[in-house]
Design a protein around this motif. Sequence first.
Motif, PDB file in Angstrom:
ATOM      1  N   GLU A  95       0.813  -1.217   0.000  1.00 13.11           N
ATOM      2  CA  GLU A  95       0.000   0.000   0.000  1.00 13.11           C
ATOM      3  C   GLU A  95       0.847   1.267   0.000  1.00 13.11           C
ATOM      4  N   ASP A  96       2.005   1.208   0.652  1.00 10.40           N
ATOM      5  CA  ASP A  96       2.817   2.425   0.789  1.00 10.40           C
ATOM      6  C   ASP A  96       3.939   2.524  -0.241  1.00 10.40           C
ATOM      7  N   VAL A  97       3.886   1.687  -1.269  1.00  8.63           N
ATOM      8  CA  VAL A  97       4.929   1.688  -2.302  1.00  8.63           C
ATOM      9  C   VAL A  97       4.377   2.263  -3.602  1.00  8.63           C
ATOM     10  N   THR A  98       5.151   3.141  -4.212  1.00  2.00           N
ATOM     11  CA  THR A  98       4.814   3.722  -5.507  1.00  2.00           C
ATOM     12  C   THR A  98       5.696   3.081  -6.577  1.00  2.00           C
ATOM     13  N   VAL A  99       5.059   2.527  -7.607  1.00  2.00           N
ATOM     14  CA  VAL A  99       5.835   1.972  -8.710  1.00  2.00           C
ATOM     15  C   VAL A  99       6.064   3.065  -9.745  1.00  2.00           C
ATOM     16  N   GLN A 100       7.223   3.006 -10.366  1.00  4.00           N
ATOM     17  CA  GLN A 100       7.598   4.009 -11.359  1.00  4.00           C
ATOM     18  C   GLN A 100       7.848   3.310 -12.687  1.00  4.00           C
ATOM     19  N   VAL A 101       7.395   3.916 -13.783  1.00  4.75           N
ATOM     20  CA  VAL A 101       7.609   3.348 -15.114  1.00  4.75           C
ATOM     21  C   VAL A 101       8.240   4.403 -16.017  1.00  4.75           C
ATOM     22  N   LEU A 102       9.191   3.976 -16.799  1.00  4.24           N
ATOM     23  CA  LEU A 102       9.920   4.879 -17.682  1.00  4.24           C
ATOM     24  C   LEU A 102       9.353   4.792 -19.092  1.00  4.24           C
ATOM     25  N   VAL A 103       9.305   5.932 -19.773  1.00  3.67           N
ATOM     26  CA  VAL A 103       8.840   5.936 -21.157  1.00  3.67           C
ATOM     27  C   VAL A 103       9.417   7.157 -21.875  1.00  3.67           C
TER      28      VAL A 103
END
Length: 558
Positions: A95-103
């Motif tokens: 719940e407290d983790v933010t995923v990051q995606v590169l583009v």
Amino acid sequence: MKTMNYTKYRRYEPIPLPDRTWPDRIIEKAPIWCSVDLRDGNQALSVPMNMEKKLMMFKLLTDIGFKEIEVGFPSSAEIEYNFMRKLIEDKLIPEDVTVQVLVQAREHLIRRTFDSLKGVKNAIVHIYNSTSTSQRRLVFKKSRKEIIDIAVSGARLVKELGDAEENPGIRYEYSPESFTGTEMDFAAEICNAVIDVLQPTPDHQMVINLPATVEAHTPNIHADQIEWMCRHLDKRDSVQVSLHTHNDRGTGIAATELALLAGADRVEGTLFGNGERTGNADLVTIALNMFSQGIDPGLDFTDINYVRDVYRYCTGMDVHPRHPYVGELVYTAFSGSHQDAINKGMHARTDGESQIWDVPYLPIDPRDVGRSYKSIVRINSQSGKGGVAYIMDTEFGFSLPKAMHPEFGLLIQKETDKREEELVPEEIWAVFEENYLNTTVPFALEDVNVRMETDKASGKHMANVTGKILKNGKTLDIEGRGNGPIDAFVHGLKQYVDFDFQFESFDEHAIKEGADAQAVAYISVITGDNRRVFGAGIDTDITFASYKAILSAINRVG
């Protein structure tokens, strides 16, 4: 000797920042950490991680405590897209983790990226385009305005798609790739153009990531660049300034630390510095550098061996034996002077000195990262008497008298010279046992009795020793009188010894506890030619241990 063709390279010029403030600052708290192991680190592997290893690495990163993790490049490959979907659909993101995606700032790639994020709770969409002078001139052949248009168009589409999701958990990040090769005024211009499109607020901040995609200059210049940018970015209270250093010059960690002094809020990097070419900033080292200065790093490396083992399995990469804080040998001293200082420092701690860690040559307590003290001191031909004594104490519980250190140290030195290799603790013990405990020729103990009485003339307590000893296998009667059992035994023994000697010192301590407790005694004697020789003996009875130690010393004289 040939002269290297250094004239083909140019020096990067300093940033004009005469009122720079970062040199007078100190790091007081940990930054926002973002792991890019699953993206930048993964794309640098000769064999990229499969789904199983990606999931294992993601779990490790969340266990360590990373709250922001760049999980991949969903628009670049099917496995990248599927990994993002699996994390969301199987509810694997804490719940407290933010995923990051590169583009890249390209329309079809951005749309594919948002497709991969359907159903996510917290995510950062990280867009980028190259901005450096060289990239504009050699690769894209575009003007400054055309490069800005690429970034602004990407930002507009990202905001449009993000707004359509109506998810406040989606945030944005922009990187002017090759920032360190970009003119500062242009870097600020393009970042501010993106900020103007995305309109971050203090309650919904965005990230401006300033990557040293190729480390091109000294860390102080990088710090100047970051401080200059922090002064020239719009909406600074709504922007997190992020670092992403590489290690082409071998100073990625230093550049990151100085840039934090210069005002950066966030650090992207990888475990153990894995990444393209010479790698990314090593987050383990940066975090533990802070830890060693009394700062809570906000990451859990209390079991560094486990972190290293999972990393090795998932990446196929190794960790250098001299890697800071983690390598097999980093808490190990072979040098004699180092070993002696460590030995004294460790003893000072047990003697009740300050609880603040202060042991020479050990910047942190190995136990704080899950290491034991077993490998702090290892013995080879460079080692000294202090290191040998430390091994005997910590590994076997034998606290050799300080005066005995040179004698036993010399025995070990001869053994390492002969073997031309390191001695493990068991081999050191074997040398001690052979030279001190198993010396039964010519003398060995058979049986001794002690009777204490008070001398009528002086009123002193005296000891009378009677018993039997062996000399070259022959039983001899022994009888002696002295001011204690040891003194009496020495007097009784002298009639059978072919050289002159005097009892000098006695030390003893327990080496076991409980019903089977044993004690060890150390005895030194001085011979007629002024040689000091030590002996040692073990027994459940300390007096008998002392008799054995005396005979050990006498046998060693011969």
